[in-house]
Design a protein around this motif. Structure first.
Motif, PDB file in Angstrom:
ATOM      1  N   UNK A 424       0.704  -0.006   7.171  1.00  0.00           N
ATOM      2  CA  UNK A 424      -0.626   0.182   6.623  1.00  0.00           C
ATOM      3  C   UNK A 424      -0.565   1.003   5.335  1.00  0.00           C
ATOM      4  N   UNK A 425      -1.217   0.490   4.299  1.00  0.00           N
ATOM      5  CA  UNK A 425      -1.225   1.159   3.008  1.00  0.00           C
ATOM      6  C   UNK A 425      -0.006   0.853   2.158  1.00  0.00           C
ATOM      7  N   UNK A 426       0.932   0.089   2.703  1.00  0.00           N
ATOM      8  CA  UNK A 426       2.162  -0.235   1.974  1.00  0.00           C
ATOM      9  C   UNK A 426       2.461  -1.733   2.069  1.00  0.00           C
ATOM     10  N   UNK A 427       1.394  -2.555   2.087  1.00  0.00           N
ATOM     11  CA  UNK A 427       1.580  -3.993   2.135  1.00  0.00           C
ATOM     12  C   UNK A 427       1.914  -4.517   0.733  1.00  0.00           C
ATOM     13  N   UNK A 428       1.987  -5.817   0.595  1.00  0.00           N
ATOM     14  CA  UNK A 428       2.499  -6.443  -0.630  1.00  0.00           C
ATOM     15  C   UNK A 428       1.766  -6.021  -1.898  1.00  0.00           C
ATOM     16  N   UNK A 429       0.451  -5.930  -1.856  1.00  0.00           N
ATOM     17  CA  UNK A 429      -0.318  -5.649  -3.066  1.00  0.00           C
ATOM     18  C   UNK A 429      -0.620  -4.166  -3.245  1.00  0.00           C
ATOM     19  N   UNK A 430       0.015  -3.305  -2.473  1.00  0.00           N
ATOM     20  CA  UNK A 430      -0.203  -1.866  -2.617  1.00  0.00           C
ATOM     21  C   UNK A 430       0.677  -1.319  -3.744  1.00  0.00           C
TER      22      UNK A 430
END
Length: 529
Positions: A424-430
């Motif tokens: 959470x918070x570190x997915x592809x578009x982060x």
């Protein structure tokens, strides 16, 4: 005067007949509704035999005269091998399984044993008990409906009691007759189920023998699985062997993080492209090289007290599903949905094979199953160029959840632990993604920071295992390795993230926890022989 009396009498008879007809209709409706509700509300009945706990109930009635029942295997509905006469057929659910040398003979058809008939008798008894409870629940539901209707019609108490009695008699008789006429052969069919294999209707994988060679001493934990566990796309391990290169094993894999954080020797046998049948339980041919079954090599580490498993994505052809989703206008069309369900059902049965063999390992290690992370997250704006919209990401996320549900349910059935890595918070578009994007060496696979996140989830799960073992010292399985990296326990009693973060070698600056001590052990993971 006589004509008036005759007319009044006829009217009374008409009213009485109409009231009786209306009451009969209401009783019939209440009885039918009660039976319909009972099939949905009656709890499944638990039966136990030879280490197996199976729940017995009824599947939703069908229109065909005969057919298979339904087996709930780790949350997936799979047709049973036995066929049953009538539209009312049993639904069976594996609840808890414990294997040992004696139970194995009852778990599979491998010889005469006094335990073998126990399962068949218990299943038949469970079905009869379910039918009794279903009749009682149906009567109760129908009674409540009747009282509600009678109360709404402001009928007298005498009439209400008469209707209630008639309803209870009707629904009980109808239910008993229905079970007798439509499912009387079910107990006989269930008595033919002597083993779990009879129920699932599968050819069980042969037990994987230990690979030839001397025992591998000093191994604390073994990692088996696919490319996520291998850490592909990240730097290879130092001085890689031919198999290390073929399998893409990385020095940033979560196995290396656990080794460095705790001062362990961790044997990482994971290989990209591995499935349960081709890689874990059987040989895997990759790049012209033959990779031995991971479970066979793992058994040489007889001192290992934990086996960590990451498997399922390749069995599901997840890369193909994702690619088709990106190229297609939508991802939840009938064809792709049917394909996914078929693949999931097939994996579920292969997963059962794997869990059985892990449960039967002679040195009884603790087993930890890793679930998969969601790579997409709430923001998918950067993925439009790759063909992934918000709607498509939701479909893929839902399918990942279905796969994770199977992984979790199977682990729970065999009393294994589960780790749930959170990205959470570190997915592809982060800003700081834990997942490699389309330009990476292995798109959708974890970065070094992502591997660290998985290691942190495993570290926490291992702490829970240790706490559980301390609370239940009488359990037969051997304790898992105690984390010794010096991390400060978290508020929930699980190991802290400090040492594992440092073990990732500079990952703290890429989004990992920054509060890490400087004296982190640097023990390297063990190498596959």
């Amino acid at each position: 005067m006589g004509l008036v009396r005759c007319g009044n009498g006829r009217a009374r008879w008409l009213r009485r007949g109409r009231n009786l007809l209306l009451a009969a209709v209401l009783i019939a409706v209440a009885s039918a509704a009660g039976i319909w509700l009972a099939v949905r509300l009656t709890p499944m009945q638990s039966v136990s035999a030879a280490g197996q706990n199976v729940q017995v109930g009824a599947a939703q009635p069908g229109l065909s005269r005969s057919g298979p029942g339904e087996l709930d295997l780790f949350g997936e509905a799979i047709p049973t091998q036995p066929r049953f006469d009538g539209p009312i057929r049993p639904k069976l659910k594996l609840a808890h399984i414990t294997l040992d040398s004696q139970v194995n003979q009852a778990f599979h058809a491998d010889g005469d044993n006094a335990l073998v008939p126990m399962l068949s008798r218990q299943l038949a008894a469970g079905w009869k008990r379910y039918c009794i409870w279903e009749t009682l629940v149906a009567a109760g539901c129908a009674g409540v409906i009747t009282i509600a209707i009678a109360g709404a019609g402001r009928t007298s108490h005498r009439t209400m009691l008469t209707m209630l009695a008639a309803t209870l008699v009707t629904v009980s008789a109808a239910n008993a007759a229905g079970v007798y006429l439509l499912a009387s052969g079910t107990p006989r069919a269930l008595r033919q189920v002597h083993t779990l294999d009879d129920l699932v209707g599968r050819t069980r994988a042969e037990p994987v023998p230990a690979a030839k060679g001397p025992a591998l001493p000093g191994i604390h934990a073994v990692v088996i699985g696919d490319s996520t566990a291998a850490g592909i796309g990240n730097p290879l391990v130092e001085h890689p062997t031919a198999l290390d290169r073929t399998c893409g094993r990385s020095s940033d894999a979560y196995a290396a993080d656990l080794a460095a954080a705790n001062g362990w020797k961790v044997l990482n046998l994971a290989c990209q492209g591995a499935t349960v049948s081709d890689g874990i339980l059987g040989v895997q041919v990759r790049g012209g090289k033959v990779v031995p079954p991971q479970l066979a090599v793992a058994q040489r580490a007889t001192g290992a007290s934990t086996v960590i498993v990451s498997i399922g994505a390749n069995d599901m052809n997840w890369g193909l599903l994702t690619g088709l989703c990106a190229a297609a206008p939508v991802c939840d069309d009938d064809a792709s949905t049917a394909y996914f369900k078929e693949e999931l059902a097939g994996f579920t049965q292969d997963y059962l094979d794997l869990l059985e063999q892990l449960a039967a390992l002679p040195h009884h290690p603790a087993v930890l199953v890793n679930e998969y992370y969601d790579p997409f997250g709430p923001d998918t704006g950067c993925l439009k160029k790759d063909g992934i919209t918000r709607e498509k990401a939701d479909v893929l996320g839902s399918r990942l959840s279905d796969l994770n549900a199977v992984l979790e349910s199977g682990a729970a059935t065999f009393h294994f632990a589960v780790a749930r890595p959170g990205f959470e918070g570190h997915e592809l578009c982060s800003k700081q993604p834990f997942v490699q994007d389309a330009t990476g060496k292995a798109p959708l696979h974890p970065t070094a920071a992502g591997e660290l996140a998985i290691a942190l989830a495993d570290q926490q799960a291992l702490g829970t295992i240790e706490a559980d073992r301390a609370a239940h010292p009488d359990r037969t399985a051997q304790p898992g390795p105690t984390p010794t990296g010096g991390g400060t326990p978290g508020t929930n009693g699980s190991p802290g993230a400090g040492p594992a973060a440092t073990a990732a070698g500079g990952v703290a600056g890429a989004g990992a926890p920054a509060n890490t001590p400087a004296n982190t052990p640097t023990t390297a993971p063990a190498r596959e022989p």
